[in-house]
Scaffold this motif. Structure first.
Motif, PDB file in Angstrom:
ATOM      1  N   LYS A  62     123.276   8.440  70.555  1.00  0.00           N
ATOM      2  CA  LYS A  62     123.889   7.290  71.554  1.00  0.00           C
ATOM      3  C   LYS A  62     124.612   7.980  72.384  1.00  0.00           C
ATOM      4  O   LYS A  62     125.138   8.869  72.275  1.00  0.00           O
ATOM      5  CB  LYS A  62     124.774   6.956  69.679  1.00  0.00           C
ATOM      6  CG  LYS A  62     124.908   5.623  69.364  1.00  0.00           C
ATOM      7  CD  LYS A  62     125.582   5.033  68.767  1.00  0.00           C
ATOM      8  CE  LYS A  62     125.525   3.973  67.426  1.00  0.00           C
ATOM      9  NZ  LYS A  62     126.097   3.181  66.960  1.00  0.00           N
ATOM     10  N   LEU A  63     124.299   6.709  73.099  1.00  0.00           N
ATOM     11  CA  LEU A  63     124.918   7.034  74.439  1.00  0.00           C
ATOM     12  C   LEU A  63     126.311   6.171  75.047  1.00  0.00           C
ATOM     13  O   LEU A  63     125.916   4.989  74.959  1.00  0.00           O
ATOM     14  CB  LEU A  63     123.981   6.994  75.952  1.00  0.00           C
ATOM     15  CG  LEU A  63     122.240   8.162  75.376  1.00  0.00           C
ATOM     16  CD1 LEU A  63     121.910   8.320  76.355  1.00  0.00           C
ATOM     17  CD2 LEU A  63     122.949  10.342  75.669  1.00  0.00           C
ATOM     18  N   PHE A 108     134.834 -12.907  79.503  1.00  0.00           N
ATOM     19  CA  PHE A 108     134.401 -11.726  78.382  1.00  0.00           C
ATOM     20  C   PHE A 108     134.643 -10.798  78.384  1.00  0.00           C
ATOM     21  O   PHE A 108     135.074 -10.439  79.372  1.00  0.00           O
ATOM     22  CB  PHE A 108     133.126 -12.144  77.934  1.00  0.00           C
ATOM     23  CG  PHE A 108     131.892 -11.458  78.317  1.00  0.00           C
ATOM     24  CD1 PHE A 108     131.657 -11.340  79.770  1.00  0.00           C
ATOM     25  CD2 PHE A 108     131.725 -10.242  77.964  1.00  0.00           C
ATOM     26  CE1 PHE A 108     130.681 -10.696  80.568  1.00  0.00           C
ATOM     27  CE2 PHE A 108     130.870  -9.051  78.673  1.00  0.00           C
ATOM     28  CZ  PHE A 108     130.124  -9.970  79.750  1.00  0.00           C
ATOM     29  N   LYS A 109     135.514 -10.302  77.424  1.00  0.00           N
ATOM     30  CA  LYS A 109     134.588  -8.750  77.896  1.00  0.00           C
ATOM     31  C   LYS A 109     134.432  -7.423  76.492  1.00  0.00           C
ATOM     32  O   LYS A 109     134.153  -8.314  75.571  1.00  0.00           O
ATOM     33  CB  LYS A 109     136.467  -7.826  78.292  1.00  0.00           C
ATOM     34  CG  LYS A 109     137.256  -8.065  77.119  1.00  0.00           C
ATOM     35  CD  LYS A 109     138.513  -7.370  77.180  1.00  0.00           C
ATOM     36  CE  LYS A 109     139.869  -6.960  75.714  1.00  0.00           C
ATOM     37  NZ  LYS A 109     139.970  -8.112  74.905  1.00  0.00           N
ATOM     38  N   PRO A 110     133.587  -6.369  77.050  1.00  0.00           N
ATOM     39  CA  PRO A 110     132.471  -5.497  75.750  1.00  0.00           C
ATOM     40  C   PRO A 110     134.179  -5.258  74.446  1.00  0.00           C
ATOM     41  O   PRO A 110     134.774  -3.808  75.466  1.00  0.00           O
ATOM     42  CB  PRO A 110     131.804  -4.618  76.529  1.00  0.00           C
ATOM     43  CG  PRO A 110     131.917  -5.167  78.104  1.00  0.00           C
ATOM     44  CD  PRO A 110     133.396  -6.140  78.083  1.00  0.00           C
ATOM     45  N   VAL A 111     133.893  -4.950  73.846  1.00  0.00           N
ATOM     46  CA  VAL A 111     134.662  -4.136  73.457  1.00  0.00           C
ATOM     47  C   VAL A 111     134.158  -3.384  72.192  1.00  0.00           C
ATOM     48  O   VAL A 111     134.088  -2.033  72.260  1.00  0.00           O
ATOM     49  CB  VAL A 111     135.546  -5.204  71.831  1.00  0.00           C
ATOM     50  CG1 VAL A 111     136.023  -6.129  72.500  1.00  0.00           C
ATOM     51  CG2 VAL A 111     134.371  -6.015  70.765  1.00  0.00           C
ATOM     52  N   LYS A 112     132.656  -2.869  72.174  1.00  0.00           N
ATOM     53  CA  LYS A 112     131.635  -2.457  71.991  1.00  0.00           C
ATOM     54  C   LYS A 112     130.065  -2.164  72.147  1.00  0.00           C
ATOM     55  O   LYS A 112     129.695  -2.922  72.725  1.00  0.00           O
ATOM     56  CB  LYS A 112     131.465  -2.528  70.437  1.00  0.00           C
ATOM     57  CG  LYS A 112     132.223  -1.427  69.318  1.00  0.00           C
ATOM     58  CD  LYS A 112     131.570  -0.633  68.399  1.00  0.00           C
ATOM     59  CE  LYS A 112     132.120  -2.206  67.484  1.00  0.00           C
ATOM     60  NZ  LYS A 112     131.612  -1.731  66.092  1.00  0.00           N
ATOM     61  N   SER A 113     130.090  -0.940  73.120  1.00  0.00           N
ATOM     62  CA  SER A 113     129.031  -1.462  73.317  1.00  0.00           C
ATOM     63  C   SER A 113     128.139   0.508  73.615  1.00  0.00           C
ATOM     64  O   SER A 113     128.826   1.423  73.601  1.00  0.00           O
ATOM     65  CB  SER A 113     129.008  -1.334  74.915  1.00  0.00           C
ATOM     66  OG  SER A 113     129.434  -0.943  75.661  1.00  0.00           O
ATOM     67  N   GLY A 114     126.639   0.336  74.238  1.00  0.00           N
ATOM     68  CA  GLY A 114     126.046   1.700  74.248  1.00  0.00           C
ATOM     69  C   GLY A 114     124.856   1.552  73.896  1.00  0.00           C
ATOM     70  O   GLY A 114     124.229   0.446  73.919  1.00  0.00           O
ATOM     71  N   ILE A 115     124.046   2.943  74.285  1.00  0.00           N
ATOM     72  CA  ILE A 115     122.457   2.531  73.794  1.00  0.00           C
ATOM     73  C   ILE A 115     122.654   3.777  72.780  1.00  0.00           C
ATOM     74  O   ILE A 115     122.502   4.686  72.312  1.00  0.00           O
ATOM     75  CB  ILE A 115     122.177   3.574  75.605  1.00  0.00           C
ATOM     76  CG1 ILE A 115     122.828   2.905  77.014  1.00  0.00           C
ATOM     77  CG2 ILE A 115     120.782   3.513  76.122  1.00  0.00           C
ATOM     78  CD1 ILE A 115     122.932   3.793  78.215  1.00  0.00           C
ATOM     79  N   TYR A 144     114.883   2.789  75.429  1.00  0.00           N
ATOM     80  CA  TYR A 144     116.365   2.606  75.723  1.00  0.00           C
ATOM     81  C   TYR A 144     116.794   1.925  75.143  1.00  0.00           C
ATOM     82  O   TYR A 144     116.355   0.622  75.733  1.00  0.00           O
ATOM     83  CB  TYR A 144     117.238   3.065  77.316  1.00  0.00           C
ATOM     84  CG  TYR A 144     116.848   4.440  77.656  1.00  0.00           C
ATOM     85  CD1 TYR A 144     116.207   4.767  77.520  1.00  0.00           C
ATOM     86  CD2 TYR A 144     117.869   5.338  77.314  1.00  0.00           C
ATOM     87  CE1 TYR A 144     115.223   6.671  78.484  1.00  0.00           C
ATOM     88  CE2 TYR A 144     118.000   6.359  78.347  1.00  0.00           C
ATOM     89  CZ  TYR A 144     116.594   7.329  78.668  1.00  0.00           C
ATOM     90  OH  TYR A 144     116.372   8.600  78.789  1.00  0.00           O
ATOM     91  N   GLN A 145     117.814   1.651  73.926  1.00  0.00           N
ATOM     92  CA  GLN A 145     118.044   0.325  73.428  1.00  0.00           C
ATOM     93  C   GLN A 145     119.260  -0.247  73.786  1.00  0.00           C
ATOM     94  O   GLN A 145     120.790   0.534  73.692  1.00  0.00           O
ATOM     95  CB  GLN A 145     117.802   0.143  71.784  1.00  0.00           C
ATOM     96  CG  GLN A 145     116.636   0.681  71.099  1.00  0.00           C
ATOM     97  CD  GLN A 145     116.435  -0.078  69.777  1.00  0.00           C
ATOM     98  OE1 GLN A 145     117.817  -1.049  69.781  1.00  0.00           O
ATOM     99  NE2 GLN A 145     115.523   0.104  69.046  1.00  0.00           N
ATOM    100  N   PHE A 146     120.108  -0.681  74.372  1.00  0.00           N
ATOM    101  CA  PHE A 146     120.916  -1.033  74.828  1.00  0.00           C
ATOM    102  C   PHE A 146     121.975  -1.916  74.517  1.00  0.00           C
ATOM    103  O   PHE A 146     121.380  -2.930  74.209  1.00  0.00           O
ATOM    104  CB  PHE A 146     121.210  -2.099  76.379  1.00  0.00           C
ATOM    105  CG  PHE A 146     120.717  -0.835  77.549  1.00  0.00           C
ATOM    106  CD1 PHE A 146     119.760  -0.429  78.085  1.00  0.00           C
ATOM    107  CD2 PHE A 146     122.422  -0.557  78.120  1.00  0.00           C
ATOM    108  CE1 PHE A 146     119.286   0.567  79.300  1.00  0.00           C
ATOM    109  CE2 PHE A 146     121.877   0.573  79.062  1.00  0.00           C
ATOM    110  CZ  PHE A 146     120.198   1.431  79.660  1.00  0.00           C
ATOM    111  N   TYR A 147     122.955  -1.613  74.084  1.00  0.00           N
ATOM    112  CA  TYR A 147     123.968  -3.277  73.238  1.00  0.00           C
ATOM    113  C   TYR A 147     125.368  -2.685  73.528  1.00  0.00           C
ATOM    114  O   TYR A 147     125.537  -2.566  74.123  1.00  0.00           O
ATOM    115  CB  TYR A 147     123.653  -3.231  71.454  1.00  0.00           C
ATOM    116  CG  TYR A 147     124.503  -1.753  71.068  1.00  0.00           C
ATOM    117  CD1 TYR A 147     124.490   0.024  71.510  1.00  0.00           C
ATOM    118  CD2 TYR A 147     125.678  -1.722  70.750  1.00  0.00           C
ATOM    119  CE1 TYR A 147     124.679   0.802  70.798  1.00  0.00           C
ATOM    120  CE2 TYR A 147     126.613  -0.623  70.430  1.00  0.00           C
ATOM    121  CZ  TYR A 147     126.085   0.718  71.165  1.00  0.00           C
ATOM    122  OH  TYR A 147     127.016   1.384  70.167  1.00  0.00           O
TER     123      TYR A 147
END
Ligand SMILES: [Cu+2]
Length: 261
Positions: free
Chosen positions: A71-72, A58-65, A106-109
């Protein structure tokens, strides 16, 4: 062998998934304390957690905190692991070292690319989140962060004991998702054996308002995956297949303290 084939045929016919895929998004801790800024490591892997593999690409296409309404970004480093222990087929997994500078939740997604699963003739995309509480500021853990598929915790998702009941509410496209399947798996890093196949993935369903309940039986990281539908998409073979769009969330349960029963 004949039995295995029969079982396999029936699994397909019933549309069940004996093999649950899970995006794993696991921080090195769910709670950070102290008076100076600490760095945690977050790991992202696409696997079958209770079975300990295989790992899938897989690869992450969107992510953040999301923290305190801001948003970070997350800067991922790519690594490789064997698809199966001892296998020469390598697949990527990712880690990120994140310095937590301020108190907050911190909500990581992470949103991965679409994964085509030949055994199920469909694409799978699992939008995944995990929460980390830092420096004593607990506000905001129950705020949705606006993901297309999201589990919003009703039980505070950090500082959990084994035996606590985790309650979550599932949202697809911002609306509570009634009567959907939620798959639950333990992140099995010790090679724990289960007595029969149904123990690999525990299953609950959401009620008419999108809530689900699961009592965590032992300590460790537990993943919840609410199974949804994300339309259709063309594969490289030219055919169009359905997309399973899931909302995944991870929580950690701590063992009972010594001296209690
Ligand atoms: Cu798989």
């Amino acid at each position: 062998m004949r039995r295995a084939i029969l079982a396999l045929t029936m699994t397909v016919a019933l549309g069940g998934s004996a093999q649950a895929h899970f995006m794993v998004l696991k921080p090195s801790t769910d709670i950070v304390e102290g008076s100076n800024a600490k760095t945690i490591r977050v790991e992202a892997r696409f696997t079958h957690p209770m079975e300990g593999g295989p790992n899938m690409p897989f690869k992450p296409v969107k992510s953040g905190i999301v923290v305190n309404g801001r948003k970070l970004p997350v800067h991922w480093q790519k690594h490789e692991i064997p698809a199966m222990p001892g296998s020469s087929k390598m697949v990527p997994y990712y880690t990120a070292d994140v310095k937590l500078r301020m108190p907050g939740v911190y909500q990581f997604y992470l949103v991965p690319d679409y994964y085509f699963e030949p055994a199920e003739q469909k694409f799978i995309r699992q939008i995944t989140k995990v929460e980390v509480e830092a420096y004593g500021m607990e506000e905001g853990w129950n705020k949705p962060i606006g993901l297309k598929a999201e589990i919003v915790p009703v039980t505070r998702p950090f500082g959990l004991w084994e035996g606590n009941t985790f309650v979550g509410r599932v949202y697809f496209n911002g609306k509570p998702a009634a009567n959907v399947r939620v798959e639950v798996e333990y992140l099995n890093t010790q090679g724990i054996k289960v007595p029969a196949d149904p123990f690999i993935t525990q299953v609950v369903r959401t009620d008419k308002d999108g809530y689900f309940y699961y009592t965590i039986p032992w300590a460790g990281w537990w993943g919840f995956s609410a199974i949804g539908y994300g339309g259709k998409r063309r594969y490289k073979d030219g055919k169009v297949y359905p997309v399973e769009l899931d909302a995944v969330m991870w929580v950690k349960a701590y063992p009972k303290p010594n001296g209690v029963k």
